[in-house]
Design a protein around this motif. Structure first.
Motif, PDB file in Angstrom:
ATOM      1  N   LEU A  85       0.923  -1.202  -0.028  1.00 30.16           N
ATOM      2  CA  LEU A  85      -0.030  -0.005  -0.046  1.00 30.16           C
ATOM      3  C   LEU A  85       1.001   1.164   0.086  1.00 30.16           C
ATOM      4  O   LEU A  85       1.389   1.685   0.958  1.00 30.16           O
ATOM      5  CB  LEU A  85      -0.810  -0.230   1.165  1.00 30.16           C
ATOM      6  N   VAL A  86       1.166   1.862  -1.178  1.00 33.41           N
ATOM      7  CA  VAL A  86       2.120   2.804  -1.365  1.00 33.41           C
ATOM      8  C   VAL A  86       1.654   4.163  -1.034  1.00 33.41           C
ATOM      9  O   VAL A  86       0.569   4.482  -1.810  1.00 33.41           O
ATOM     10  CB  VAL A  86       2.733   2.626  -2.703  1.00 33.41           C
ATOM     11  N   PHE A  87       2.341   4.918  -0.301  1.00 34.36           N
ATOM     12  CA  PHE A  87       1.666   6.301   0.148  1.00 34.36           C
ATOM     13  C   PHE A  87       2.199   7.232  -1.092  1.00 34.36           C
ATOM     14  O   PHE A  87       3.383   7.141  -1.763  1.00 34.36           O
ATOM     15  CB  PHE A  87       2.624   6.813   1.269  1.00 34.36           C
ATOM     16  N   HIS A  88       1.223   8.147  -1.372  1.00 35.49           N
ATOM     17  CA  HIS A  88       1.340   9.103  -2.569  1.00 35.49           C
ATOM     18  C   HIS A  88       1.470  10.569  -1.981  1.00 35.49           C
ATOM     19  O   HIS A  88       0.730  10.587  -0.877  1.00 35.49           O
ATOM     20  CB  HIS A  88       0.252   8.789  -3.497  1.00 35.49           C
ATOM     21  N   GLU A  89       2.155  11.359  -2.489  1.00 28.50           N
ATOM     22  CA  GLU A  89       2.421  12.732  -1.683  1.00 28.50           C
ATOM     23  C   GLU A  89       1.023  13.354  -1.416  1.00 28.50           C
ATOM     24  O   GLU A  89       0.878  14.185  -0.586  1.00 28.50           O
ATOM     25  CB  GLU A  89       3.418  13.480  -2.328  1.00 28.50           C
ATOM     26  N   SER A  90      -0.093  13.101  -2.348  1.00 27.00           N
ATOM     27  CA  SER A  90      -1.584  13.646  -2.290  1.00 27.00           C
ATOM     28  C   SER A  90      -2.007  13.247  -0.949  1.00 27.00           C
ATOM     29  O   SER A  90      -2.926  13.779  -0.626  1.00 27.00           O
ATOM     30  CB  SER A  90      -2.212  13.451  -3.464  1.00 27.00           C
ATOM     31  N   GLY A  91      -1.427  12.340  -0.284  1.00 29.31           N
ATOM     32  CA  GLY A  91      -2.286  11.807   0.895  1.00 29.31           C
ATOM     33  C   GLY A  91      -3.069  10.715   0.835  1.00 29.31           C
ATOM     34  O   GLY A  91      -3.850  10.341   1.669  1.00 29.31           O
ATOM     35  N   LYS A  92      -2.736   9.863  -0.105  1.00 23.78           N
ATOM     36  CA  LYS A  92      -3.536   8.581  -0.440  1.00 23.78           C
ATOM     37  C   LYS A  92      -2.699   7.405  -0.494  1.00 23.78           C
ATOM     38  O   LYS A  92      -1.539   7.558  -0.717  1.00 23.78           O
ATOM     39  CB  LYS A  92      -4.371   8.707  -1.502  1.00 23.78           C
ATOM     40  N   PHE A  93      -3.207   6.336   0.083  1.00 18.28           N
ATOM     41  CA  PHE A  93      -2.454   4.934  -0.402  1.00 18.28           C
ATOM     42  C   PHE A  93      -2.837   4.241  -1.683  1.00 18.28           C
ATOM     43  O   PHE A  93      -4.268   4.134  -1.776  1.00 18.28           O
ATOM     44  CB  PHE A  93      -2.615   3.926   0.937  1.00 18.28           C
ATOM     45  N   GLU A  94      -2.277   3.571  -2.280  1.00 15.14           N
ATOM     46  CA  GLU A  94      -2.588   2.959  -3.417  1.00 15.14           C
ATOM     47  C   GLU A  94      -1.789   1.455  -3.531  1.00 15.14           C
ATOM     48  O   GLU A  94      -0.562   1.547  -3.378  1.00 15.14           O
ATOM     49  CB  GLU A  94      -2.499   3.680  -4.755  1.00 15.14           C
ATOM     50  N   LYS A  95      -2.445   0.387  -3.828  1.00 15.05           N
ATOM     51  CA  LYS A  95      -2.072  -0.742  -3.833  1.00 15.05           C
ATOM     52  C   LYS A  95      -1.017  -0.959  -5.267  1.00 15.05           C
ATOM     53  O   LYS A  95      -1.821  -0.844  -6.142  1.00 15.05           O
ATOM     54  CB  LYS A  95      -2.999  -1.974  -3.831  1.00 15.05           C
ATOM     55  N   ARG A  96       0.198  -0.816  -5.212  1.00 15.41           N
ATOM     56  CA  ARG A  96       0.768  -1.047  -6.428  1.00 15.41           C
ATOM     57  C   ARG A  96       2.263  -1.406  -6.218  1.00 15.41           C
ATOM     58  O   ARG A  96       2.853  -1.599  -5.019  1.00 15.41           O
ATOM     59  CB  ARG A  96       0.910   0.255  -7.137  1.00 15.41           C
ATOM     60  N   ASP A  97       3.165  -1.824  -7.057  1.00 13.03           N
ATOM     61  CA  ASP A  97       4.521  -2.141  -7.138  1.00 13.03           C
ATOM     62  C   ASP A  97       5.483  -0.895  -7.110  1.00 13.03           C
ATOM     63  O   ASP A  97       5.058   0.199  -7.739  1.00 13.03           O
ATOM     64  CB  ASP A  97       4.886  -2.942  -8.007  1.00 13.03           C
ATOM     65  N   LEU A  98       6.463  -0.811  -6.417  1.00 12.62           N
ATOM     66  CA  LEU A  98       7.357   0.391  -6.264  1.00 12.62           C
ATOM     67  C   LEU A  98       8.832  -0.116  -6.624  1.00 12.62           C
ATOM     68  O   LEU A  98       9.217  -1.425  -6.211  1.00 12.62           O
ATOM     69  CB  LEU A  98       7.488   1.018  -4.794  1.00 12.62           C
ATOM     70  N   TYR A  99       9.348   0.555  -7.496  1.00  8.75           N
ATOM     71  CA  TYR A  99      10.512   0.280  -8.168  1.00  8.75           C
ATOM     72  C   TYR A  99      11.902   0.959  -7.615  1.00  8.75           C
ATOM     73  O   TYR A  99      11.706   2.284  -7.456  1.00  8.75           O
ATOM     74  CB  TYR A  99      10.804   0.101  -9.648  1.00  8.75           C
ATOM     75  N   VAL A 100      12.996   0.335  -7.447  1.00  6.74           N
ATOM     76  CA  VAL A 100      14.200   0.830  -7.011  1.00  6.74           C
ATOM     77  C   VAL A 100      15.335   0.489  -7.855  1.00  6.74           C
ATOM     78  O   VAL A 100      15.758  -0.548  -7.974  1.00  6.74           O
ATOM     79  CB  VAL A 100      14.474   0.714  -5.441  1.00  6.74           C
ATOM     80  N   GLU A 101      15.912   1.524  -8.489  1.00  6.00           N
ATOM     81  CA  GLU A 101      17.244   1.414  -9.221  1.00  6.00           C
ATOM     82  C   GLU A 101      18.457   2.203  -8.784  1.00  6.00           C
ATOM     83  O   GLU A 101      18.233   3.370  -8.654  1.00  6.00           O
ATOM     84  CB  GLU A 101      17.081   1.771 -10.907  1.00  6.00           C
TER      85      GLU A 101
END
Length: 370
Positions: free
Chosen positions: A7-23
């Motif tokens: 459940l990834v936090f978005h700066e708008s103040g919402k959580f959304e279920k998605r993948d997060l990538y790091v390079e």
């Protein structure tokens, strides 16, 4: 690295279920490599504490690289990935030494030192709180610039009591080079309003170190509320402000203008006992720190992540709002939001994974699990 199903936090103040990538050390649009299953976990940006004095037996005003390093390692372990520790009211000579140590610090194993919060000595004697009265100094732009040079430009915040002689001139002179915060002040509404007109943009630990909000004398609190360009710091440790006051503050200012801080002193992370803050003796019992002699509250003994938990679990503040006030807003306030404070692509991969009880499961700093 791929953080999947969180459940990834978005700066708008919402959580959304998605993948997060790091390079590498950045948030990316896509990536390959190690996978973390974040199912059921909150994925949030690392927090920024822009007002704390110490922890685990060390104080920023120890003026040593060792102290900063130990503080930074503890803070990182708690999910606070960027720090802007606060100084106290000392002589210029002592502050010079403290700031020079911060300039020298190059630690890589703890939270990143992104600035200095210069809480003293430009404060009011009447509202000094736990600051040492011996070293209170009238606001002095030349003194600030000398200290900023010693710090290598690290000072991001300067606290000023606007009613003190020379304060307005100082605010007007330095506000283009540093963020000015109204602090430890007996200013009334009109004086505080003028300070904001001169360029002050923040209030230090709202309600503490100032006159209370009164229906006929709204003071600093009322003036700050009236000025949409002003952010306010709030200590949410269960000691400094009543839960109803915290909820009311969120209604007054909204979660765009509140910055959660810990204001922790060296006893944070340790047991009850006798400690010091700014050269003054402090007694710690439970979650409360007070000056041994005067009895005034002397900072907190909790960290910023615990403040987030307190806000959500004990004060009914939405998790989204608490994260915004502990990650997004402080980064914006001290001018580091281009690199930190959210999980936008291209920003530094400082990420914390929390379970449903808001306990830390992973801390990722610069793309590496720590």
């Amino acid at each position: 690295m791929i953080i999947k199903n969180g459940l990834v936090f978005h700066e708008s103040g919402k959580f959304e279920k998605r993948d997060l990538y790091v390079e590498g050390d950045k948030i990316a649009r896509t990536a390959q490599g190690e996978t973390i299953d974040a199912t059921g976990l909150y994925v949030i940006p690392g927090l920024t504490d822009l007002h704390f004095h110490g922890c685990v037996g060390y104080d920023f005003c120890d003026g040593t690289v060792e102290a900063i390093n130990n503080m930074a390692e503890y803070e990182l372990s708690q999910g606070i990935t960027t720090i802007c520790p606060a100084s106290m009211t000392f002589s210029e000579e002592r502050l010079n030494k403290i700031f020079a140590a911060a300039k020298e610090y190059k630690g890589e194993t703890g939270a990143e030192l992104v600035g200095i919060n210069m809480e003293g000595p430009f404060i009011s004697m009447e509202k000094k709180g736990a600051q040492n009265p011996e070293f209170i100094h009238k606001p002095d732009a030349d003194m600030f610039y000398r200290l900023q040079e010693a710090a290598g430009g690290l000072v991001k915040l300067v606290d000023i009591a606007p009613e003190v002689d020379g304060a307005m001139e100082c605010i007007e002179e330095i506000n283009k080079d540093v963020r000015v915060s109204v602090a430890h002040t007996a200013a009334d509404y009109d004086v505080a309003k003028k300070a904001f007109e001169k360029g002050a943009r923040q209030v230090t630990h709202l309600y503490n170190g100032m006159n209370p909000f009164h229906h006929r004398e709204p003071g600093v609190v009322g003036a700050a509320c009236d000025n949409e360009n002003v952010m306010v710091e709030l200590i949410v440790d269960g000691i400094h402000s009543h839960p109803a006051t915290v909820r009311t503050t969120f209604k007054m200012f909204g979660d765009d203008r509140i910055i959660l801080i810990s204001d922790s002193m060296m006893a944070c992370g340790l047991e009850d006992g006798q400690y010091t803050l700014g050269g003054l003796d402090v007694t710690v019992r439970g979650n409360k720190a007070t000056l041994t002699k005067e009895g005034n509250i002397a900072g907190s003994v909790t960290n910023l992540m615990n403040c987030v938990r307190c806000a959500v679990k004990k004060m009914d503040i939405p998790l989204e709002s608490a994260i915004k006030c502990a990650a997004v807003n402080p980064a914006k306030a001290i001018g580091i939001y281009d690199r930190f404070g959210s999980l936008d692509t291209g920003k530094r991969a400082n990420i914390v994974l929390l379970d449903k009880d808001l306990e830390v499961k992973y801390v990722i700093k610069d793309g590496k699990i720590v």
